[in-house]
Write a protein that holds these residues in place. Structure first.
Motif, PDB file in Angstrom:
ATOM      1  N   SER A   1       0.835  -1.206   0.000  1.00  0.00           N
ATOM      2  CA  SER A   1       0.000   0.000   0.000  1.00  0.00           C
ATOM      3  C   SER A   1       0.868   1.254   0.000  1.00  0.00           C
ATOM      4  N   TYR A   2       2.010   1.179   0.693  1.00  0.00           N
ATOM      5  CA  TYR A   2       2.934   2.320   0.723  1.00  0.00           C
ATOM      6  C   TYR A   2       3.452   2.634  -0.675  1.00  0.00           C
ATOM      7  N   ILE A   3       3.874   1.597  -1.411  1.00  0.00           N
ATOM      8  CA  ILE A   3       4.371   1.805  -2.780  1.00  0.00           C
ATOM      9  C   ILE A   3       3.290   2.429  -3.648  1.00  0.00           C
ATOM     10  N   GLY A   4       2.056   1.961  -3.489  1.00  0.00           N
ATOM     11  CA  GLY A   4       0.938   2.532  -4.243  1.00  0.00           C
ATOM     12  C   GLY A   4       0.690   3.986  -3.900  1.00  0.00           C
ATOM     13  N   SER A   5       0.795   4.338  -2.596  1.00  0.00           N
ATOM     14  CA  SER A   5       0.569   5.733  -2.188  1.00  0.00           C
ATOM     15  C   SER A   5       1.661   6.635  -2.741  1.00  0.00           C
ATOM     16  N   LEU A   6       2.884   6.121  -2.787  1.00  0.00           N
ATOM     17  CA  LEU A   6       4.005   6.890  -3.331  1.00  0.00           C
ATOM     18  C   LEU A   6       3.823   7.123  -4.830  1.00  0.00           C
ATOM     19  N   LYS A   7       3.397   6.069  -5.534  1.00  0.00           N
ATOM     20  CA  LYS A   7       3.120   6.218  -6.971  1.00  0.00           C
ATOM     21  C   LYS A   7       1.994   7.211  -7.210  1.00  0.00           C
ATOM     22  N   ALA A   8       0.983   7.164  -6.339  1.00  0.00           N
ATOM     23  CA  ALA A   8      -0.157   8.079  -6.500  1.00  0.00           C
ATOM     24  C   ALA A   8       0.306   9.526  -6.473  1.00  0.00           C
ATOM     25  N   VAL A   9       1.307   9.807  -5.625  1.00  0.00           N
ATOM     26  CA  VAL A   9       1.841  11.173  -5.547  1.00  0.00           C
ATOM     27  C   VAL A   9       2.758  11.462  -6.729  1.00  0.00           C
TER      28      VAL A   9
ATOM     29  N   GLY B   1       0.965  10.437 -10.195  1.00  0.00           N
ATOM     30  CA  GLY B   1      -0.273  11.211 -10.244  1.00  0.00           C
ATOM     31  C   GLY B   1      -0.047  12.688 -10.467  1.00  0.00           C
ATOM     32  N   SER B   2       1.125  13.197 -10.057  1.00  0.00           N
ATOM     33  CA  SER B   2       1.437  14.613 -10.272  1.00  0.00           C
ATOM     34  C   SER B   2       1.504  14.955 -11.754  1.00  0.00           C
ATOM     35  N   TYR B   3       1.834  13.963 -12.597  1.00  0.00           N
ATOM     36  CA  TYR B   3       1.887  14.182 -14.041  1.00  0.00           C
ATOM     37  C   TYR B   3       0.533  13.902 -14.686  1.00  0.00           C
ATOM     38  N   ILE B   4      -0.144  12.865 -14.189  1.00  0.00           N
ATOM     39  CA  ILE B   4      -1.437  12.499 -14.777  1.00  0.00           C
ATOM     40  C   ILE B   4      -2.508  13.508 -14.393  1.00  0.00           C
ATOM     41  N   TYR B   5      -2.490  13.933 -13.139  1.00  0.00           N
ATOM     42  CA  TYR B   5      -3.461  14.919 -12.636  1.00  0.00           C
ATOM     43  C   TYR B   5      -2.693  16.102 -12.049  1.00  0.00           C
ATOM     44  N   PRO B   6      -2.137  16.957 -12.874  1.00  0.00           N
ATOM     45  CA  PRO B   6      -1.291  18.054 -12.372  1.00  0.00           C
ATOM     46  C   PRO B   6      -2.004  18.990 -11.404  1.00  0.00           C
ATOM     47  N   ASP B   7      -3.332  19.105 -11.517  1.00  0.00           N
ATOM     48  CA  ASP B   7      -4.077  19.979 -10.612  1.00  0.00           C
ATOM     49  C   ASP B   7      -4.628  19.228  -9.399  1.00  0.00           C
ATOM     50  N   GLY B   8      -4.475  17.908  -9.384  1.00  0.00           N
ATOM     51  CA  GLY B   8      -4.993  17.112  -8.273  1.00  0.00           C
ATOM     52  C   GLY B   8      -4.086  17.201  -7.063  1.00  0.00           C
ATOM     53  N   GLU B   9      -4.675  17.183  -5.870  1.00  0.00           N
ATOM     54  CA  GLU B   9      -3.895  17.260  -4.633  1.00  0.00           C
ATOM     55  C   GLU B   9      -4.042  16.004  -3.784  1.00  0.00           C
ATOM     56  N   MET B  10      -5.192  15.327  -3.888  1.00  0.00           N
ATOM     57  CA  MET B  10      -5.398  14.058  -3.188  1.00  0.00           C
ATOM     58  C   MET B  10      -5.659  12.999  -4.252  1.00  0.00           C
ATOM     59  N   ILE B  11      -4.683  12.132  -4.475  1.00  0.00           N
ATOM     60  CA  ILE B  11      -4.747  11.160  -5.565  1.00  0.00           C
ATOM     61  C   ILE B  11      -4.557   9.763  -4.984  1.00  0.00           C
ATOM     62  N   SER B  12      -5.372   8.822  -5.425  1.00  0.00           N
ATOM     63  CA  SER B  12      -5.224   7.442  -4.971  1.00  0.00           C
ATOM     64  C   SER B  12      -4.551   6.615  -6.061  1.00  0.00           C
TER      65      SER B  12
ATOM     66  N   GLY C   1      -5.186   4.071 -12.574  1.00  0.00           N
ATOM     67  CA  GLY C   1      -5.551   3.092 -13.607  1.00  0.00           C
ATOM     68  C   GLY C   1      -4.299   2.411 -14.139  1.00  0.00           C
ATOM     69  N   PRO C   2      -4.197   2.230 -15.458  1.00  0.00           N
ATOM     70  CA  PRO C   2      -3.016   1.547 -16.039  1.00  0.00           C
ATOM     71  C   PRO C   2      -1.718   2.322 -15.827  1.00  0.00           C
TER      72      PRO C   2
END
Length: 545
Positions: free
Chosen positions: A421-429, A432-443, A448-449
């Motif tokens: 879960s930690y690795i997933g949370s790190l990837k989300a940040v 996710g910063s590139y996929i959702y540049p305006d997002g602040e809370m990303i899971s 997705g892929p």
């Protein structure tokens, strides 16, 4: 809270005062001192007052004297203290007999005694009696109440206060979501009180402020008059309400001395809650190492975890539950989170129950929270986002000069598997910063892929080999204009007219730019695979630049 008139007369200050009549009433309780020197002034006495008088009104009016005594007795006033050497040379025999029959104390006041000194003396005696009572109880309970037995201390304070002022009392612990009431058989109106930090009542009510500074107020139900009013004293630590002290006014309203007792008990409770806060802040410093060991896989069995937990007091997580890892990460080149440990600890400590999470600082730029999601049977990620949204907003406000993101991993059935879960949370940040540049809370679920990508592979050297076709575009003089057009064109499902409206340009301009892009980069945007590759590349365009 009050003090018996007999106890008052035994004190040093009142040694020169003597009882004229009414010895049977020495156990009457005093809750206030009032002056009486107006013919009809006695009509507004409330009860339990020690009435002071110069005796002037009675020197030629024995009937008024009797009427006043009878009225005060009917109101359950404490008694009357009178200066017999001022206007009355002696007290009439029938007044003495009346006071003896009623058990209504009549007391002689020395000629030179000042009213203010009498009032201050009675107030001091009443207040000191409660302070002495509290100290005696604390000394008696020393063996029972160890320094860290905070909940017992809180309960004992509530019991002492309830016994002293004769009202049922409850303490609503907001952080622990627990209620303690004394007497324990009291029918608690807990449906009317919430564990929220502010006012949140299920009925229409009237609010009366009793003390501005401590925010003590009375709540009256204006829908159902049969329900007794209650007094609320919020206990606030670091600007956050951690508990609510409730006094249930079942019979009548509390008096001045009761309010003093409340304020004193509030101070005691505040001290206890501050000790709890300090202890928890200290304990949570040890969670850094525990969390590091968990996400590094060193505590890969519950036996190892239990052994590590034994060195931490008051560890309340149920390790049999399901958990999720949450990562809060700031950009590099910012002051270390370690420098703000106290602020961070306060934010989490006062907003998340101890039995729901542990948190720690992983490195200069990363905070890790391990959160219990056992109670969330469905929509787990959405519920976690909802829970942490106000907390994250508080963190963002505290560090308003920094770019901070929050990532949420996937749920794990076993806390010892939290590394996943930690690795997933790190990837989300990070991703996710590139996929959702305006997002602040990303899971991680939001990726997705894209969650299949590895951040260490998204670097210029490796990435350029796979997406070399886009590089010629970056060398064009108007590259920003071309890239912006390409992004909007793809987002508009390759429709030039829609893209033109979004870009506020003519559709022919869009067509010209797209043709130039395809020619320059040697790509075919009609090919769905090529189009998908370009869309992915554009998500990471800043790295390519």
């Amino acid at each position: 809270m009050g003090i018996k008139i007999g106890e008052i007369l035994k004190t040093k200050f009142f040694s020169d005062y003597h009882l004229i009549a009414g010895e049977k009433g020495l156990d009457r309780e005093t809750q206030a001192v009032a002056l009486f020197d107006a013919p009809d002034g006695y009509k507004w006495f409330k009860g339990k007052e020690l009435v002071l008088s110069s005796g002037y009104l009675f020197k030629d009016d024995i009937k008024l004297f009797k009427d006043v005594i009878i009225f005060l007795h009917s109101k359950n006033s404490t008694g009357m203290a009178i200066k017999t050497d001022r206007y009355l040379n002696e007290i009439p025999e029938e007044i003495i007999n009346l006071c003896n029959d009623l058990g209504f104390p009549l007391i002689n006041i020395p000629y030179n005694a000042a009213w203010i000194d009498i009032i201050n003396a009675v107030n001091s005696i009443a207040m000191n009696s409660y302070i002495t009572y509290i100290n005696d109880k604390k000394n008696a309970d020393k063996l029972l109440l160890r320094s860290d037995n905070f909940h017992k201390k809180i309960e004992k304070t509530i019991i002492n206060l309830s016994e002293e002022i004769n009202y049922p009392i409850s303490i609503f612990d907001i952080l622990e979501k627990e209620i303690f009431t004394f007497p324990i058989n009291h029918s608690l109106l807990k449906d009317d009180i919430s564990f929220n930090k502010g006012d949140d009542f299920s009925f229409n009510y009237q609010k009366e402020v009793l003390c501005d500074k401590l925010n003590i107020y009375r709540i009256k139900n204006i829908e159902d008059k049969s329900k007794c009013p209650f007094i609320i004293m919020p206990i606030v630590i670091k600007g956050v309400t951690v508990s609510k002290l409730i006094v249930w006014e079942e019979c009548n309203e509390i008096d001045y001395y009761d309010l003093f007792s409340l304020r004193l008990s509030y101070t005691l409770l505040l001290e206890i809650y501050e000790q709890i806060y300090l202890m928890n802040s200290f304990e949570r410093r040890f969670y850094d190492d525990l969390i590091k060991d968990l996400i590094n896989g060193e505590l890969d069995t519950k036996q190892k975890l239990i052994k590590a937990m034994n060195s931490i007091q008051d560890f309340k997580l149920n390790i049999e539950n399901k958990f999720i890892c949450i990562c809060i990460k700031q950009d590099e080149n910012n002051p270390s989170f370690y420098n703000s440990r106290e602020t961070i600890s306060t934010t989490f400590l006062l907003n998340i129950p101890k039995d729901k999470s542990i948190f720690g600082i992983l490195d200069d730029n990363t905070i890790i929270i391990i959160y219990d999601v056992e109670e969330h049977r469905e929509d787990i990620i959405e519920n976690v986002k909802k829970t942490f949204e106000p907390i994250f907003r508080q963190i963002k406000t505290t560090f308003s000069d920094r770019e901070i993101k929050l990532g949420i991993g996937d749920m794990v059935e076993d806390i010892c598997s939290i590394k996943k879960s930690y690795i997933g949370s790190l990837k989300a940040v990070d991703i996710g910063s590139y996929i959702y540049p305006d997002g602040e809370m990303i899971s991680f679920e939001d990726l997705g892929p894209f969650g299949l990508l590895r951040l260490e592979n998204i670097q210029r050297k490796n990435f350029s080999n796979n997406f070399s076709n886009i590089y010629p575009l970056l060398k064009e003089p108007n590259s920003e204009e071309l890239i912006s057009t390409l992004k909007v064109y793809l987002e508009s499902e390759s429709n030039c007219n829609i893209a033109a409206k979004k870009l506020f340009i003519h559709s022919n301009t869009v067509r010209y730019r797209i043709a130039k892009i395809q020619q320059t980069c040697n790509i075919d945007l009609e090919d769905p695979i090529e189009r998908l590759k370009i869309e992915i590349t554009l998500k990471f365009i800043d790295i390519l630049k």
